[in-house]
Design an enzyme around this catalytic site. Structure first.
Site, PDB file in Angstrom:
ATOM      1  N   ARG B 119       0.982  -1.445   0.119  1.00  0.00           N
ATOM      2  CA  ARG B 119      -0.146  -0.612   0.243  1.00  0.00           C
ATOM      3  C   ARG B 119       0.402   1.217  -0.153  1.00  0.00           C
ATOM      4  NH1 ARG B 119      -3.572  -2.669   3.623  1.00  0.00           N
ATOM      5  NH2 ARG B 119      -4.690  -3.988   2.602  1.00  0.00           N
ATOM      6  N   LYS B 141       3.963  11.070 -11.121  1.00  0.00           N
ATOM      7  CA  LYS B 141       3.014  10.099 -12.224  1.00  0.00           C
ATOM      8  C   LYS B 141       3.729   9.102 -12.791  1.00  0.00           C
ATOM      9  CE  LYS B 141       0.108  12.255 -15.285  1.00  0.00           C
ATOM     10  NZ  LYS B 141      -0.028  13.340 -16.773  1.00  0.00           N
ATOM     11  N   GLU B 183      10.615  16.334 -25.091  1.00  0.00           N
ATOM     12  CA  GLU B 183       9.675  17.319 -23.960  1.00  0.00           C
ATOM     13  C   GLU B 183      10.541  18.540 -23.455  1.00  0.00           C
ATOM     14  OE1 GLU B 183       7.634  16.174 -22.257  1.00  0.00           O
ATOM     15  OE2 GLU B 183       7.768  13.971 -23.452  1.00  0.00           O
ATOM     16  N   LYS B 225       8.619  22.364 -15.365  1.00  0.00           N
ATOM     17  CA  LYS B 225       7.808  21.631 -14.831  1.00  0.00           C
ATOM     18  C   LYS B 225       7.308  21.732 -13.338  1.00  0.00           C
ATOM     19  CE  LYS B 225       6.089  16.611 -15.188  1.00  0.00           C
ATOM     20  NZ  LYS B 225       6.450  15.563 -16.133  1.00  0.00           N
ATOM     21  N   GLU B 235      -3.718  16.319 -11.448  1.00  0.00           N
ATOM     22  CA  GLU B 235      -3.924  16.634 -12.920  1.00  0.00           C
ATOM     23  C   GLU B 235      -5.347  17.284 -12.808  1.00  0.00           C
ATOM     24  OE1 GLU B 235      -2.798  13.747 -15.918  1.00  0.00           O
ATOM     25  OE2 GLU B 235      -2.005  15.390 -17.109  1.00  0.00           O
ATOM     26  N   ARG B 239      -2.382  21.860 -14.949  1.00  0.00           N
ATOM     27  CA  ARG B 239      -1.469  20.567 -15.458  1.00  0.00           C
ATOM     28  C   ARG B 239      -1.881  19.568 -16.680  1.00  0.00           C
ATOM     29  NH1 ARG B 239       1.409  15.842 -11.398  1.00  0.00           N
ATOM     30  NH2 ARG B 239       2.384  14.912 -12.569  1.00  0.00           N
ATOM     31  N   ASN B 243       0.617  17.715 -20.686  1.00  0.00           N
ATOM     32  CA  ASN B 243      -0.087  16.968 -22.294  1.00  0.00           C
ATOM     33  C   ASN B 243      -0.081  17.469 -24.303  1.00  0.00           C
ATOM     34  OD1 ASN B 243      -0.381  14.529 -20.363  1.00  0.00           O
ATOM     35  ND2 ASN B 243      -2.617  15.892 -20.044  1.00  0.00           N
ATOM     36  N   HIS B 246       0.994  14.992 -26.945  1.00  0.00           N
ATOM     37  CA  HIS B 246       1.275  13.681 -25.878  1.00  0.00           C
ATOM     38  C   HIS B 246      -0.209  13.060 -26.663  1.00  0.00           C
ATOM     39  CE1 HIS B 246       4.157  14.782 -23.532  1.00  0.00           C
ATOM     40  NE2 HIS B 246       4.200  13.875 -23.336  1.00  0.00           N
ATOM     41  N   HIS B 250      -0.003   9.589 -27.913  1.00  0.00           N
ATOM     42  CA  HIS B 250       0.012   8.842 -27.456  1.00  0.00           C
ATOM     43  C   HIS B 250      -1.471   7.522 -28.495  1.00  0.00           C
ATOM     44  CE1 HIS B 250       0.136   9.908 -22.586  1.00  0.00           C
ATOM     45  NE2 HIS B 250       1.091   9.640 -23.107  1.00  0.00           N
ATOM     46  N   HIS B 263       9.199   7.099 -27.524  1.00  0.00           N
ATOM     47  CA  HIS B 263       7.390   8.668 -27.155  1.00  0.00           C
ATOM     48  C   HIS B 263       7.897   9.643 -27.817  1.00  0.00           C
ATOM     49  CE1 HIS B 263       4.864  10.405 -24.278  1.00  0.00           C
ATOM     50  NE2 HIS B 263       5.994  10.669 -23.913  1.00  0.00           N
TER      51      HIS B 263
END
Lengths: 369, 369
Positions: B119, B141, B183, B225, B235, B239, B243, B246, B250, B263
């Protein structure tokens, strides 16, 4: 209906307890996104899924039902992926609300699915077993099992609400009712001596499913657990007392293979072992240990571990338990009826003696009953 | 060495940037439990694992190395379970610190393992690629991929520190250096016009791996960032600007199968598409769109998507993207060089036109190069 609130700042949430709540869309509506993914199992689905689906639809949600196999042995990667896959196939986005309809296994599984689906979405607990209503649906602990140990993979992820319809307890198998009582007894033994005295007087009523008695037990258990969770959300200290009986209990569950002993049965025997250890460590009187044992027995729960499991095997299993820190085994012990404490300095020999003294007797008879 | 701090209240953490940091036990010691589980891959391990293991041992930790296969296609359940299983086998308890040694895939995977192991346990990012140093190691993330989509299963779980040794960039393959620059360009385009102007002047130096230029780029990217992450950890809004490029990117990665495009390449083409969409939506000038495209080209990144992917397939893939809400596709667009905004009202036809106009040309040539 009675309600209480788990005080967790911006993650605070209400618990509603009462009969007929499954039919109350107004309880669900404040917590729902556009889509509700209802996670349940093959045993609960035929009884309650259609009813809950209707209620959620009346509350304005699109419903995506996900029905998984029933049993602790399915609380694993594969079933988790079944839930995540169904949600992705139904194009659920981050506004989805996961609704856990079932017992502790469903709550743990669905809660963990909600914790990791697209890095975390909302979820609601709709517990239908006594175990889930008095314990596992409250507190935000979610997990799946790993071959190397129970609940080894999981997250702290609080629900937006717990909606406990005590009417669902009428369809609960006898064995599960008794298993739920294990956690009720635990809450009394570690936190509330008066509640223990009440349980000693009313165990018969509970086993006869007297509705007011069950409602009282659910509400009081939730209150006791909510206080502990609010004080220690992430199990840094105080919350560990809730593991009373669980260090031994998890060893039994893991050692016997999931599903052979249900959780509450293992915790029942585990509490007797922990009480016996408390006695031998000089913390409680023989009478206190006897009361703990009698209460477990009165609930029809095993008061001894399985004969198949050696003390060595217990120690091995307990040392990978997540409650272990730095290699030592932490035990939650009683210092009185209604008061618990943590000890990590118990000699292994004492633990062995207790295990040997609490194993095998009566277990077969219990499981045959 | 230069340091900055990501301001996240009780989850705040430092980022250290400089050469030779892998050999500095004093940077690691404040963040280590008794055991450090170092997660890395088969490519990075022969170069840096022994060095880091020595440093961690000097910092006082028992080291459990976990070496997984290299590549985005292994960022899945199976590899995650390999990590968790190794940690359980080594009897790691909740005091373990997971150390991610590698690129973005390792950071995402190890970070998610840390998020769910018992956990949640602590973790450190030790990024060894430009992509990870300028982007993925900062912000918390974590995720693994699912057959139905990239990063669909994960958690927000902040590291205790990011230790970026820019010396490791000397061993980075050319293709990955260029991918990392995607990036860097993104941070400039959405947040800092002056940084874009600097990049237009210094792209040659960066491709020649000029050390001061690379250090500057890593530090400025982390600063940009970190500001965004501090303002919107989970997000909920701002935030989302990160993206940029992206949503298209993606779709390219998923549509082509993980590993075919790296990527940064997919993000490069995605940024050109998003800039083109910004132009056609009337938000930026043709000159701005040209500058964005030229900068992507100057970094040696593709300025067009793969010919194999139809506009329909993009739209299908983008609508299950987690950035979708209520079925609409959210695009991050530019309103100037250095300023971004979110729009969810872009007509599908406009998106199709942009995709058709930005597909296939030059891609084969790029990949052959």
């Amino acid at each position: 209906m009675q309600s209480l609130r788990v005080a967790l700042g911006d993650r605070a949430y209400p618990i509603h307890v009462g009969p007929g709540l499954l039919d109350a869309p107004e309880l669900f509506a404040p917590h729902l996104g556009a889509t509700a993914a209802v996670v349940t199992n093959q045993r609960v689905a035929p009884i309650y899924l259609e009813r809950l689906t209707g209620t959620l639809a009346r509350a304005g949600a699109r419903v995506v039902p996900v029905v998984v196999a029933d049993g602790e042995q399915y609380k694993d990667w594969r079933t988790l992926d079944q839930v995540l896959d169904a949600m992705l196939a139904a194009r659920c986005d981050r506004s989805v609300t996961v609704v856990a309809l079932g017992g502790g296994v469903i709550g743990d599984l669905a809660g963990f699915a909600a914790a990791v689906y697209q890095r975390g979405v909302a979820f609601l607990q709709v517990p239908t077993t006594l175990l889930a209503q008095v314990d596992s649906s409250v507190g935000g602990k979610t997990a799946i099992n790993h071959l190397r140990g129970k609940n080894m993979v999981g997250a702290f992820h609080q629900p937006r609400a717990v909606i406990a319809d005590v009417g669902t307890l009428s369809t609960l198998p006898e064995r599960e009712l008794r298993a739920g009582l294990a956690e009720v007894i635990k809450h009394g033994l570690i936190l509330d001596a008066a509640f223990v005295a009440w349980l000693e007087q009313n165990m018969g009523k509970l086993l006869e499913r007297d509705a007011p008695a069950l409602s009282r037990v659910v509400l009081r258990s939730c209150e006791l657990k909510a206080e502990v969770v609010a004080a220690d959300e992430r199990e840094q200290g105080l919350r560990a007392v809730l593991n009373f009986g669980h260090t031994f209990g998890h060893a039994i569950e893991t050692g016997m293979g999931y599903g052979s002993w249900v959780h509450g049965e293992a915790v029942g025997a585990g509490m007797v072992m922990a009480s016996e250890l408390s006695l031998r460590a000089g913390l409680i009187t023989a009478d206190d240990a006897r009361r703990a044992r009698s209460l477990v027995a009165a609930a029809g729960l095993p008061v001894a571990g399985p004969a198949e499991l050696s003390a060595d095997r217990y120690l091995e299993l307990m040392s990978v338990d997540k409650k272990a820190a730095g290699g030592r085994i932490r035990f939650i012990l009683l210092e009185a009826i209604g008061r618990a404490l943590m000890r990590d300095d118990i000699p292994a020999e004492l633990v062995r003696t207790v295990i040997d003294g609490c194993s095998g007797r009566g277990t077969a008879a219990f499981h045959a009953a």
